[in-house]
Design a protein around this motif. Structure first.
Motif: not given
Length: 64
Positions: A9-16
């Motif tokens: 998960y990225s810093k803003n909570g987006k799933r990668l």
């Protein structure tokens, strides 16, 4: 590595997933060199544990 194997998960909570997830994991580990050191250390630890488990087994033989 497929997108199903690694998800971060990225810093803003987006799933990668996929390549973006790999790059994020490498960055979080401190770059390529530190990432490779960590992967090698983990592999050595697993190999050593397996070796110890095999060495510590009781070796019994059937005597008639």
């Amino acid at each position: 590595m497929s997108q199903k194997n690694l998800i971060v998960y990225s810093k803003n909570g987006k799933r990668l997933g996929g390549g973006a997830a790999q790059l994020k994991r490498i960055k979080d580990n401190g770059g390529w060199d530190e990432h490779h050191r960590q992967v090698i250390a983990d592999a050595v630890e697993v190999a050593y544990q397996t070796f110890e488990e095999n060495e510590n087994r009781v070796k019994l033989r059937l005597v008639k």
